[in-house]
Structure formats: C-alpha cells, structure tokens
Design a protein around this motif. Structure first.
Motif, PDB file in Angstrom:
ATOM      1  N   LEU A 534      12.330  11.072 -16.516  1.00 52.92           N
ATOM      2  CA  LEU A 534      12.134   9.769 -17.173  1.00 52.92           C
ATOM      3  C   LEU A 534      11.257   8.871 -16.303  1.00 52.92           C
ATOM      4  CD1 LEU A 534      15.677   9.244 -18.681  1.00 52.92           C
ATOM      5  CD2 LEU A 534      13.534   8.877 -19.934  1.00 52.92           C
ATOM      6  N   SER A 535      11.529   8.919 -15.011  1.00 48.01           N
ATOM      7  CA  SER A 535      10.722   8.097 -14.098  1.00 48.01           C
ATOM      8  C   SER A 535       9.268   8.554 -14.114  1.00 48.01           C
ATOM      9  CB  SER A 535      11.312   8.220 -12.684  1.00 48.01           C
ATOM     10  OG  SER A 535      10.395   7.736 -11.739  1.00 48.01           O
ATOM     11  N   ASP A 536       9.076   9.862 -14.088  1.00 44.28           N
ATOM     12  CA  ASP A 536       7.700  10.383 -14.112  1.00 44.28           C
ATOM     13  C   ASP A 536       6.983   9.986 -15.402  1.00 44.28           C
ATOM     14  OD1 ASP A 536       8.335  11.523 -11.728  1.00 44.28           O
ATOM     15  OD2 ASP A 536       8.507  13.585 -12.478  1.00 44.28           O
ATOM     16  N   ALA A 537       7.775   9.775 -16.477  1.00 42.36           N
ATOM     17  CA  ALA A 537       7.148   9.396 -17.758  1.00 42.36           C
ATOM     18  C   ALA A 537       6.940   7.888 -17.838  1.00 42.36           C
ATOM     19  CB  ALA A 537       8.045   9.850 -18.910  1.00 42.36           C
ATOM     20  N   GLY A 538       7.274   7.220 -16.718  1.00 44.47           N
ATOM     21  CA  GLY A 538       7.053   5.775 -16.684  1.00 44.47           C
ATOM     22  C   GLY A 538       8.110   4.996 -17.441  1.00 44.47           C
ATOM     23  N   ALA A 539       9.257   5.640 -17.677  1.00 42.98           N
ATOM     24  CA  ALA A 539      10.305   4.952 -18.450  1.00 42.98           C
ATOM     25  C   ALA A 539      10.961   3.887 -17.585  1.00 42.98           C
ATOM     26  CB  ALA A 539      11.366   5.967 -18.884  1.00 42.98           C
ATOM     27  N   ALA A 540      11.256   2.756 -18.233  1.00 42.33           N
ATOM     28  CA  ALA A 540      11.979   1.697 -17.502  1.00 42.33           C
ATOM     29  C   ALA A 540      13.478   1.836 -17.752  1.00 42.33           C
ATOM     30  CB  ALA A 540      11.503   0.340 -18.003  1.00 42.33           C
ATOM     31  N   THR A 541      13.848   2.790 -18.634  1.00 41.70           N
ATOM     32  CA  THR A 541      15.277   2.945 -18.972  1.00 41.70           C
ATOM     33  C   THR A 541      16.085   3.296 -17.729  1.00 41.70           C
ATOM     34  OG1 THR A 541      14.516   3.898 -21.045  1.00 41.70           O
ATOM     35  CG2 THR A 541      16.874   4.107 -20.539  1.00 41.70           C
ATOM     36  N   PRO A 542      17.108   2.522 -17.443  1.00 44.75           N
ATOM     37  CA  PRO A 542      17.955   2.905 -16.312  1.00 44.75           C
ATOM     38  C   PRO A 542      18.732   4.180 -16.628  1.00 44.75           C
ATOM     39  CG  PRO A 542      18.854   0.983 -17.431  1.00 44.75           C
ATOM     40  CD  PRO A 542      17.541   1.272 -18.075  1.00 44.75           C
ATOM     41  N   VAL A 543      18.885   5.028 -15.626  1.00 44.37           N
ATOM     42  CA  VAL A 543      19.620   6.287 -15.796  1.00 44.37           C
ATOM     43  C   VAL A 543      20.805   6.286 -14.837  1.00 44.37           C
ATOM     44  CG1 VAL A 543      19.539   8.805 -15.714  1.00 44.37           C
ATOM     45  CG2 VAL A 543      17.492   7.492 -16.360  1.00 44.37           C
ATOM     46  N   ARG A 544      21.974   6.552 -15.360  1.00 41.66           N
ATOM     47  CA  ARG A 544      23.151   6.668 -14.490  1.00 41.66           C
ATOM     48  C   ARG A 544      23.611   8.123 -14.532  1.00 41.66           C
ATOM     49  NH1 ARG A 544      27.298   3.381 -12.441  1.00 41.66           N
ATOM     50  NH2 ARG A 544      28.530   4.746 -11.080  1.00 41.66           N
ATOM     51  N   THR A 545      23.583   8.780 -13.367  1.00 45.20           N
ATOM     52  CA  THR A 545      24.001  10.197 -13.352  1.00 45.20           C
ATOM     53  C   THR A 545      25.456  10.277 -12.889  1.00 45.20           C
ATOM     54  OG1 THR A 545      23.272  10.467 -11.066  1.00 45.20           O
ATOM     55  CG2 THR A 545      21.660  10.972 -12.789  1.00 45.20           C
ATOM     56  N   PHE A 546      26.265  11.012 -13.636  1.00 46.32           N
ATOM     57  CA  PHE A 546      27.668  11.214 -13.281  1.00 46.32           C
ATOM     58  C   PHE A 546      27.880  12.689 -12.942  1.00 46.32           C
ATOM     59  CE2 PHE A 546      29.390   7.115 -14.339  1.00 46.32           C
ATOM     60  CZ  PHE A 546      28.539   6.616 -15.317  1.00 46.32           C
ATOM     61  N   GLY A 547      28.445  12.917 -11.775  1.00 44.64           N
ATOM     62  CA  GLY A 547      28.728  14.298 -11.347  1.00 44.64           C
ATOM     63  C   GLY A 547      29.750  14.245 -10.226  1.00 44.64           C
ATOM     64  N   ILE A 548      29.961  15.381  -9.610  1.00 47.97           N
ATOM     65  CA  ILE A 548      30.961  15.470  -8.535  1.00 47.97           C
ATOM     66  C   ILE A 548      30.371  14.818  -7.273  1.00 47.97           C
ATOM     67  CG2 ILE A 548      32.384  17.033  -7.158  1.00 47.97           C
ATOM     68  CD1 ILE A 548      31.920  19.122  -9.455  1.00 47.97           C
ATOM     69  N   PRO A 549      31.094  13.896  -6.663  1.00 53.14           N
ATOM     70  CA  PRO A 549      30.578  13.259  -5.450  1.00 53.14           C
ATOM     71  C   PRO A 549      30.324  14.300  -4.347  1.00 53.14           C
ATOM     72  CG  PRO A 549      32.565  12.141  -6.242  1.00 53.14           C
ATOM     73  CD  PRO A 549      32.430  13.404  -7.030  1.00 53.14           C
ATOM     74  N   GLN A 550      29.465  13.912  -3.416  1.00 48.96           N
ATOM     75  CA  GLN A 550      29.027  14.888  -2.403  1.00 48.96           C
ATOM     76  C   GLN A 550      30.061  14.999  -1.281  1.00 48.96           C
ATOM     77  OE1 GLN A 550      25.116  14.055  -1.043  1.00 48.96           O
ATOM     78  NE2 GLN A 550      24.663  16.166  -0.553  1.00 48.96           N
ATOM     79  N   HIS A 551      31.195  15.580  -1.631  1.00 45.77           N
ATOM     80  CA  HIS A 551      32.129  15.952  -0.560  1.00 45.77           C
ATOM     81  C   HIS A 551      32.913  17.187  -1.017  1.00 45.77           C
ATOM     82  CE1 HIS A 551      34.577  12.854  -2.865  1.00 45.77           C
ATOM     83  NE2 HIS A 551      35.295  13.948  -3.013  1.00 45.77           N
ATOM     84  N   PHE A 552      33.593  17.852  -0.057  1.00 45.59           N
ATOM     85  CA  PHE A 552      34.357  19.041  -0.404  1.00 45.59           C
ATOM     86  C   PHE A 552      35.664  18.618  -1.069  1.00 45.59           C
ATOM     87  CE2 PHE A 552      31.475  21.914   1.406  1.00 45.59           C
ATOM     88  CZ  PHE A 552      30.996  21.395   2.601  1.00 45.59           C
ATOM     89  N   LEU A 562      38.621  16.706 -11.691  1.00 50.19           N
ATOM     90  CA  LEU A 562      37.546  16.065 -12.473  1.00 50.19           C
ATOM     91  C   LEU A 562      37.839  14.571 -12.611  1.00 50.19           C
ATOM     92  CD1 LEU A 562      36.883  18.691 -15.304  1.00 50.19           C
ATOM     93  CD2 LEU A 562      35.275  17.970 -13.519  1.00 50.19           C
ATOM     94  N   ALA A 563      39.095  14.253 -12.880  1.00 43.81           N
ATOM     95  CA  ALA A 563      39.458  12.828 -13.008  1.00 43.81           C
ATOM     96  C   ALA A 563      39.235  12.127 -11.675  1.00 43.81           C
ATOM     97  CB  ALA A 563      40.912  12.693 -13.441  1.00 43.81           C
ATOM     98  N   GLY A 564      39.634  12.805 -10.606  1.00 40.98           N
ATOM     99  CA  GLY A 564      39.455  12.209  -9.277  1.00 40.98           C
ATOM    100  C   GLY A 564      37.996  12.003  -8.931  1.00 40.98           C
ATOM    101  N   ALA A 565      37.127  12.798  -9.553  1.00 44.48           N
ATOM    102  CA  ALA A 565      35.678  12.667  -9.309  1.00 44.48           C
ATOM    103  C   ALA A 565      35.047  11.644 -10.249  1.00 44.48           C
ATOM    104  CB  ALA A 565      35.002  14.030  -9.481  1.00 44.48           C
ATOM    105  N   GLY A 566      35.904  10.974 -11.031  1.00 38.93           N
ATOM    106  CA  GLY A 566      35.384   9.957 -11.958  1.00 38.93           C
ATOM    107  C   GLY A 566      34.798  10.554 -13.212  1.00 38.93           C
ATOM    108  N   LEU A 567      35.182  11.791 -13.531  1.00 40.29           N
ATOM    109  CA  LEU A 567      34.573  12.472 -14.680  1.00 40.29           C
ATOM    110  C   LEU A 567      35.553  12.579 -15.845  1.00 40.29           C
ATOM    111  CD1 LEU A 567      32.592  15.249 -12.785  1.00 40.29           C
ATOM    112  CD2 LEU A 567      31.671  13.206 -13.899  1.00 40.29           C
ATOM    113  N   SER A 568      36.540  11.664 -15.892  1.00 43.36           N
ATOM    114  CA  SER A 568      37.398  11.629 -17.077  1.00 43.36           C
ATOM    115  C   SER A 568      36.769  10.651 -18.071  1.00 43.36           C
ATOM    116  CB  SER A 568      38.799  11.128 -16.700  1.00 43.36           C
ATOM    117  OG  SER A 568      38.711   9.742 -16.409  1.00 43.36           O
ATOM    118  N   ALA A 569      37.187  10.726 -19.313  1.00 40.24           N
ATOM    119  CA  ALA A 569      36.604   9.863 -20.347  1.00 40.24           C
ATOM    120  C   ALA A 569      36.841   8.397 -20.012  1.00 40.24           C
ATOM    121  CB  ALA A 569      37.208  10.207 -21.694  1.00 40.24           C
ATOM    122  N   GLN A 570      38.046   8.106 -19.506  1.00 44.08           N
ATOM    123  CA  GLN A 570      38.332   6.694 -19.201  1.00 44.08           C
ATOM    124  C   GLN A 570      37.400   6.173 -18.106  1.00 44.08           C
ATOM    125  OE1 GLN A 570      40.517   9.108 -19.384  1.00 44.08           O
ATOM    126  NE2 GLN A 570      42.169   8.533 -20.773  1.00 44.08           N
TER     127      GLN A 570
END
Ligand SMILES: Cc1ncc(C[n+]2csc(CCOP(=O)(O)OP(=O)(O)O)c2C)c(N)n1
Ligand SMILES: CC(=O)[C@@H](O)[C@H](O)COP(=O)(O)O
Ligand SMILES: [Mg+2]
Length: 601
Positions: A534-552, A562-570
C-alpha cells in the motif's frame, strides 16, 4: 520405600542401593502412564528412558555435571528425578511444567530447544568452554536418540568432537530403533549391525570416539558400569544404549505406528468437538487424490510421515514417498534435485522445522526456480508444545524468498484449492500453511474481487479487514462487533498471501483503515508485506497489522495464547475502534475476553 514425590534431586537417588534404585523404575512407569494419558505428551519416548535416566543421575552429579537432552521430549523422567514428580500432572499446561527441559523450572535443565539434532553441538561448545577455562571436574553428557542422529547437524558436531581427544564429551546414544516410525537410512542399518554380536565398531572409532556398547538400556547395573567407564576415559566416547520405545506399557509396545510417541490427553487433548476434519487429514486426502492424476508428484517427509498426513499417499504410492530421516535441510535440497529431474516434490513439514532449512529453500529451491511445494502443518500458534514448536515464523521467513508463492487457506475447501493451485505451479516454489487441529466449518466467500475472496461486504468504507489463513472466523466476529456500533467493515481473504494481490491494494486505497490479521509473528509477516504494498502504491490509508508479538510464547492452549497475543475478536475489535474513533466502546470493554477460535487445536 522412597516415594517419587519425595525425590528432591539426584542426590536422593545416589543415596539408594542399586536394588532400591531399580525399584523406582516400575513406579516411574506407572506415574508416566497415569499422568501422560491424561495430560497428553510424549509417552513412548519417556517410557523408553526410565532406567537410562536413573543411571545417568546416579553416575553423574547434575547440575555440576551437565546432562543435555536432544529434542528434550524424553526428559519427563529426568524431571521426576530432579524434584518435579509432584508437578507432573501440570505437564504442558499454562503455568505448569513444560513438555521439554526448562531453565526456569530447574538448574538441572540446560537446553530448551525442542528441535532435534542440536545436542552434540551444544556439548561441543560447552566442552570447548570448559577446556579454555581449565575446568576438568564437570562432565558434559549429551543424550541423543537414533532418530536425532540422522540430522546433519549431529554429524557436523561429531566431526568436531571426534577431532579432539583431549576434550571429553560423553555421548549417550538412546537407540530405540525409531523416530516416530523405524529410523531410516544407512546409519540406522549400521546401528542394527552394532546391536548384533561381534559387529565391527569401526564407524565411531574411526571418527575419534571410543565406542562402548551395545548396552542393555533397561539394565541399571549395566548402564551404570558403562557410564562410569565412559566418565573415566577422559576422551570423547559414545555409549550405545539399546532401549525400547514405549517399554512397559502394552498399548505403546504394540503401537506399530509410533509406539505412542505423542499421545493426546484425556483431559486436555480433546478434539475440537465440532466434527470437522483435521487440517492434516484434509491435506493428506487431497494429496492422495492428486497423486492419481499427477505421476510427477512425490511426497517427502523428515521422519514424520504420519504426523504430516502422508499416510494415505504412502499407501497408494510407496515408490513416490520419501522419508529422509530428521533431515529437513537434506529434504529441501533433495526436493530441488527431484524437481531438476522432472518431478514435482511436495515437502510436508511442521512449519517450525522449516526454519532450519531456510538457506536450502532460498538458494537451492527458489534461486533455481524449482517447482517444489512446501506444505507447512502446525503453522501459527500450536500451544502446548511450547516456544520452539509454534509455527510463527514461516510467513515472515517466506516473505524473503524471491519468486515463492505462499497460500494461507482459511478452511478445508480453500486448503484443497490451494494445494491444487500450488502443485500446478511449474516455475518456482510454492508453500501452503495451516494450523494444528480441526478445520472447523467452511467459510464461503460472498463474492470475489480479482481473485480475492470477499467474506463480508461492509456497507461502508471504514475498515477493510484482511483475514489471513485460519483467522477468518475471528475476523468475521470482529466485523460483527464493529458493525453493531455503526462501523462499515469489509472482510476479505486473499488466500494467496504472497505476492500481495494488486486488488488488495486497490481495496485498501478505498478504505479509511486497513487491518491485517494473521496467526504468525507480526514482524515481517504477511501484514507487513500488505502495508508495504500500500505504501509503495502511494496510499495514505493507515494499515494496522495484527499478529503474534515478537517474543517466545510459553506453553498453553492455542486459544489462550492467541487471546494473550491480542488476536481474539474482543481485543481486535477494541483496538480497531480505538484507532478509528479514539474512543473505547463501553460494551466491548465489558464483554468477557474469550478467544473466538474457529479452528481449535
Ligand atoms: C528438526 C526437527 N524435526 C522434527 C522433529 C519432530 N520430532 C520430535 S521427536 C522426533 C523423533 C526423534 O527420534 P529420536 O531422536 O530417536 O528420539 P526418540 O523419540 O526415539 O526417543 C521427531 C521427528 C523435531 N523435534 N525437530
Ligand atoms: C517433539 C516433537 O517435535 C513432536 O513430537 C511434536 O511434539 C508433536 O507435535 P504434535 O502433537 O503437534 O504432532
Ligand atoms: Mg529413537
């Protein structure tokens, strides 16, 4: 009679007579069977090392002497003998004992990585350090299985260990003739010779190692004598112990598939209960079907034929099924060789084990544009197998591979489709990744936009949620929550996450916010690639990426992690609402935080 729970450490063991020590074995076996059939875990491997673990802790004085376990799945007896019998019932549960050695659990636990074939390198390094420091009173003991010894890294270490006669490493080979299935290869054949009478001991001795054995791995007296002799040699030595995987438990002894290598627990390993098939079985069935019309397809496993679902293909096409041993690096480059020869290899691995074959994937497979398909099971959070078993790095690693196409199916139907599309690619590598457990019900698209599945039309352009892989159910739940509060949310699933589909960029340009959700490490994951596109396409749309945080991640259930990683629906709905309108939504705040899990482990 010493109770197992009263064993505080190996010193209690050493205080026993050989007869008293021997009496512990049946009680340890009973504790293993009673506990592991309830909690789940590695029953067979641990039943096979009861006497060996007792002998090791009677001859060597841990933690002064270091006892290192390869893979570590067979360290439950070690844990019982180092003061943790009373906690065994918490095995593999959040806050309970890890299924592998754990340094925070005990000073007797030295290495935690559950990836096979590493222990001899650890031992070589530790012995070198002791040599440099002039430490002469601490034994370095490395326990390795016959399966782990088929891993190339083990031979790299042997090449170093055997070269230094003055650097004593005590290698204890736990030879139970099996990985899951019988261990394959020339080396396994040689071990069979060594187990016989009068066999030449040349292999190890020609590599600079003294060879002691074969030793009855269930006779504590013989084991102790051999280990004491090894300790007195003052040079590298291999003690060849012959054991039986699953010993003492008839169901394991009679389990021809894998001697109860890894069993589900009655209380913790329940199937998802939704009646859907496992991801593994959907893959295995589809590949077996493909094998009929595609004689060029060959299946490759690294000693995990059944766990990765290749059983049906192997039954139908034994000549096109290859087990290379626990040798993922060899599997990948041999696959490139097979492709060079006109075949289309399908390499089936657990996602986490591809980590060690990244260079082979990058420069042997991708650089040569070899049409190899990688099928990565146990991708994302697996849970109870602990930190080194989560498949949380593949979508980041694979982003780096030029020309590789990566699919992350959301359900059984899209898995079948992705597999067929992947093996139809002839000009480069492909990968298909999915999690552990059941696929859940299929999630049909309500439409498509230039090859991208639309799972929900938003009726507004507030949020575009890009669901990646098995997170579709959660993403739809997030959309429901946000829509109830007046947000317009569209949910799409690209199915193929690499390369980023141009239509995804187009869609992103027309929304106020793009959110990507993946069961992979957030760092450098599929979401990052979408944000970059999106950035390469010059988009101004903010992007929020959700995934597993960088720890073991600690061991626990997939849903909780998954819930502990913030990946539950709530969590996701709350985070998006805050981003969109900078305000908390009361209702979202007070709903119980339970993970919405479409595909339970
Ligand atoms: C790199 C890697 N690949 C695959 C696995 C999966 N795995 C766990 S234990 C095991 C078999 C190990 O066989 P062996 O070393 O003989 O130990 P045993 O279970 O027989 O005691 C395998 C393949 C792993 N842990 N690490
Ligand atoms: C120790 C190891 O690597 C495997 O045995 C793994 O623990 C099995 O995992 P699953 O139970 O997910 O098949
Ligand atoms: Mg073995």
């Amino acid at each position: 009679m010493l109770s197992l729970e009263s064993i505080q450490g190996p010193a209690d063991l050493r205080a026993l007579s050989p007869e008293q020590a021997g009496l512990l074995a049946p009680r340890i076996r009973q504790l293993l069977v009673d506990t592991v059939t309830r909690t789940g875990g590695h029953l067979g491997p641990n039943l096979g090392v009861v006497e060996l673990s007792i002998a090791l802790h009677r001859v060597f004085e841990s933690p002064r002497d270091r006892i290192l376990w390869d893979t570590g799945h067979q360290a439950y007896v070690h844990k019982i003998l180092t003061g943790r019998a009373g906690a065994l019932a918490t095995l593999r549960q959040a806050g309970g004992l890890s299924g592998y050695p754990s340094r925070k659990e005990s000073e007797h636990d030295v290495i935690e990585n559950s990836h096979a074939s590493t222990v001899l390198s650890w031992a070589d390094g530790l012995a070198r350090a002791q040599g440099i420091q002039g430490v002469v009173d601490r034994a370095v003991v490395a326990v390795i299985g016959d399966g782990a010894l088929t891993g190339g890294m083990a031979w790299e270490a042997l090449n170093n260990i055997g070269a230094a006669a003055d650097r004593p490493v005590i290698i204890v080979l736990n030879d139970n003739t099996r990985s899951y299935a019988p261990t394959i290869g020339a080396f396994a054949d040689h071990l069979a010779l060594l187990r016989g009478p009068g066999a030449p001991k040349a292999l190890f001795e020609s590599l600079g190692l003294a060879y002691l054995g074969p030793v009855d791995g269930h006779d504590i007296t013989s084991l102790e004598a051999a280990l004491r002799r090894a300790a007195g040699l003052g040079r590298p030595v291999l003690v060849h112990c012959v054991t039986e995987k699953g010993r003492g438990h008839t169901p394991a002894e009679q389990d021809e598939m894998d001697r109860c290598h890894a069993v589900r627990g009655r209380s913790t390993g329940k199937a998802s209960g939704d009646g859907s098939r496992s991801w593994t079985s959907v893959f295995g069935g589809e590949l077996a079907e493909l094998g009929a019309s595609r004689p060029d397809i060959v299946a490759i496993t690294a000693a995990m034929l059944a766990p990765t679902g290749l059983g049906e293909f192997a039954r139908r096409y034994p000549d096109r099924t290859i087990d290379v041993g626990i040798a993922e690096q060899h599997a990948v480059t041999a696959a490139a060789g097979l492709a060079l020869g006109g075949m289309h290899p399908v390499v089936a691995l657990y996602a986490t084990f591809l980590n060690r074959a990244f260079d082979q994937l990058l420069l042997d497979t991708a650089l040569h544009r070899a049409p190899v398909t990688f099928v990565l099971d146990r991708a994302g959070v697996t849970g109870d197998d602990g930190a080194s078993h989560n498949g949380m790095w593949d979508m980041s690693l694979l982003q780096l591979v030029p020309g590789l196409r990566l699919a992350a199916p959301r359900d059984a139907a899209t898995l079948r489709r992705a597999l067929r599309e992947a093996v139809a690619v002839h000009d480069g590598p492909t990968a298909v990744r999915f999690p552990k457990g059941s696929t859940g019900g299929d999630i049909p698209a309500v439409g498509t936009i230039a090859g991208i599945d639309v799972l929900r039309r938003g009726g507004g352009e507030d949020v575009l949620i890009v669901s990646l892989g098995a997170m579709a159910g959660t993403c739809l739940e997030v959309a429901d929550r946000l829509t109830r509060h007046g947000f317009g949310v569209t949910v799409v699933d690209p199915r193929w996450v690499k390369p980023v589909a141009p239509a995804l960029v187009e869609l992103g340009l027309n929304h106020r916010l793009v959110a990507t959700v993946e069961d992979n490490g957030r760092a450098g994951g599929a979401g990052s690639a979408i944000a970059q596109a999106l950035s390469d396409a010059g988009a101004a749309t903010p992007v929020r990426t959700f995934g597993i945080p960088q720890h073991f991640l600690e061991h626990g259930t997939r849903a909780d992690l998954l819930a502990g990683a913030g990946l539950s629906a709530q969590h996701l709905a709350r985070a998006l609402a805050e981003i969109l309108f900078g305000r908390e939504i009361e209702e979202l705040e007070h709903q119980p935080l339970v993970a919405v899990e479409q595909h339970s482990g």
